[in-house]
Design an enzyme around this catalytic site. Sequence first.
Site, short mmCIF file in Angstrom:
data_model
loop_
_atom_site.label_atom_id
_atom_site.label_comp_id
_atom_site.label_asym_id
_atom_site.label_seq_id
_atom_site.Cartn_x
_atom_site.Cartn_y
_atom_site.Cartn_z
N GLU A 51 0.84 -1.20 0.00
CA GLU A 51 0.00 0.00 0.00
C GLU A 51 0.87 1.24 0.00
O GLU A 51 1.85 1.32 0.76
CB GLU A 51 -0.90 -0.04 1.24
CG GLU A 51 -2.32 0.37 1.00
CD GLU A 51 -3.07 -0.54 0.02
OE1 GLU A 51 -3.10 -0.22 -1.18
OE2 GLU A 51 -3.61 -1.56 0.47
N HIS A 52 0.49 2.19 -0.85
CA HIS A 52 1.22 3.45 -1.00
C HIS A 52 2.67 3.20 -1.46
O HIS A 52 3.57 3.98 -1.16
CB HIS A 52 1.19 4.28 0.29
CG HIS A 52 -0.19 4.79 0.59
ND1 HIS A 52 -0.71 5.92 0.03
CD2 HIS A 52 -1.17 4.27 1.39
CE1 HIS A 52 -1.95 6.11 0.49
NE2 HIS A 52 -2.26 5.11 1.30
N THR A 53 2.87 2.11 -2.16
CA THR A 53 4.19 1.83 -2.73
C THR A 53 4.23 2.15 -4.22
O THR A 53 5.31 2.36 -4.77
CB THR A 53 4.56 0.34 -2.54
OG1 THR A 53 3.44 -0.45 -2.93
CG2 THR A 53 4.91 0.03 -1.10
N GLY A 136 -16.18 4.14 -3.32
CA GLY A 136 -15.68 4.91 -2.19
C GLY A 136 -15.20 4.09 -1.01
O GLY A 136 -15.15 4.59 0.12
N GLY A 138 -12.33 1.79 -1.45
CA GLY A 138 -10.97 1.32 -1.69
C GLY A 138 -10.90 0.09 -2.58
O GLY A 138 -9.89 -0.62 -2.57
N LEU A 139 -11.96 -0.18 -3.37
CA LEU A 139 -11.94 -1.33 -4.27
C LEU A 139 -11.83 -0.90 -5.74
O LEU A 139 -12.16 -1.66 -6.65
CB LEU A 139 -13.17 -2.22 -4.04
CG LEU A 139 -13.27 -2.85 -2.64
CD1 LEU A 139 -14.49 -3.77 -2.54
CD2 LEU A 139 -12.00 -3.63 -2.28
N SER A 140 -11.38 0.33 -5.95
CA SER A 140 -11.05 0.83 -7.29
C SER A 140 -12.21 0.88 -8.26
O SER A 140 -12.10 0.46 -9.42
CB SER A 140 -9.92 0.00 -7.91
OG SER A 140 -8.74 0.25 -7.24
N SER A 142 -13.23 3.52 -9.54
CA SER A 142 -12.88 4.48 -10.59
C SER A 142 -11.99 3.83 -11.65
O SER A 142 -12.18 4.06 -12.85
CB SER A 142 -12.23 5.74 -10.01
OG SER A 142 -11.07 5.42 -9.30
N ASP A 186 -4.01 0.42 -9.52
CA ASP A 186 -5.44 0.10 -9.69
C ASP A 186 -5.78 -0.18 -11.15
O ASP A 186 -6.50 -1.12 -11.47
CB ASP A 186 -6.31 1.26 -9.20
CG ASP A 186 -6.03 1.59 -7.75
OD1 ASP A 186 -5.38 0.78 -7.07
OD2 ASP A 186 -6.45 2.67 -7.30
#
Length: 386
Positions: A51-53, A136, A138-140, A142, A186
């Site tokens: 995450e956040h990598t 909204g 965190g399962l992408s 978008s 994503d």
Amino acid sequence: MNAFPGRRDAHAFHGMARNTPGSMKGGFEAAFGRPPEVAAQAPGRVNLLGEHTDYNDGYVLPIAIEQQTSVSMRRNNQDEYVMHSEILGSKVRFKLDALPAEHFATYVYGCLMEARAAGIAAPALDIHIESNVPMGVGLSSSAALEVATLRALRALTGQSLDDVRLAQLAQRAEIEYAGVRCGIMDQMASSLAGTQCALFLDTRTLERRLVPLPPASAVLVLDSGIARTLAGSGYNRRRTECEEAAKRLGVAALRDVSDISIADILPEPLRRRVRHVVSENARVLLAASCHDAMEFGILMNASHASLRDDYEVSVPELDQLVGLLQAHPHVYGARLTGAGFGGACVALCEPQALHEISETVLRGYSSAGFTGRVLVPPTEEAWLDR
Ligand code: GLA
């Protein structure tokens, strides 16, 4: 092995073809009075580790989920694009010379603009969107919308566009038009991952390989019920902090730091941000070659602690839900998933215990005064809701 063994066959339940989202409330023809020329689907994803990598040129390990977004299109011979979705509840009209006022439409608009810049120009279209990817959390959702839109454009125009390039255009659409300086995870996951194996991805080189889940394990995703606004949250700020830290350390990206102690020269919170990114990359590398569910689970638990303490993207409700999951005897490990600041948790579990785990954990969460729900595996109710 099926990563999501608890999923009942909601497609069959609805009498629908597989690979189409569950909406029965309309469709293109109901909205526009004639059938579409093309339709394309793309899935959401859950990130198991890393995450956040991605915006630090690091490693990630997402897997696609069953829920999908479907985009169908037809040339309309007008001078404007007309977009319809149950999510909007009405039609939105826009031209390419101005960003649509409706935020939801900016994802599609961004894809049309990026595709055009890549030589894939589409005439004015009627566009219909259906989705059962939870939004909204965190399962992408978008990325699923962007990838499905670009796949539909590819089919409509007959232009060649490989799946990696397609993911890159989708990412640019999100950065340039939706205002989130996201990494590539994503869109790569939605474009290239399946539901049976995780996608180990080096976000610098885009080298990738499929990684089976450890034997006797399955994925459970629970929503904390805490809303999260990605662009309005600290996401972009975290990214700027990482860039600042990399600059001060004299590296191109935090991926290039292998010795965490180097970060000791940095002021807080930069030191902690570096510590998260470096340790998280190491965890993904271990997990990608790990064949033991318990070891994988330990890495997930450590990831959550690092996201909470060093990266500071958790919230108390997520910590509570993750704590309940981690305490369950049939859970190997659990962590927040996605950008954080609310949203969902992912757990690696014993497959036959998924139902019991979710019941027990959500009951405990409810006793603490919060309301969660199961997102993965999708339940019949979730499909019927749409
Ligand atoms: C969001 C972004 C991704 C990634 C994650 C955090 O999902 O879109 O690029 O940075 O957050 O890992």
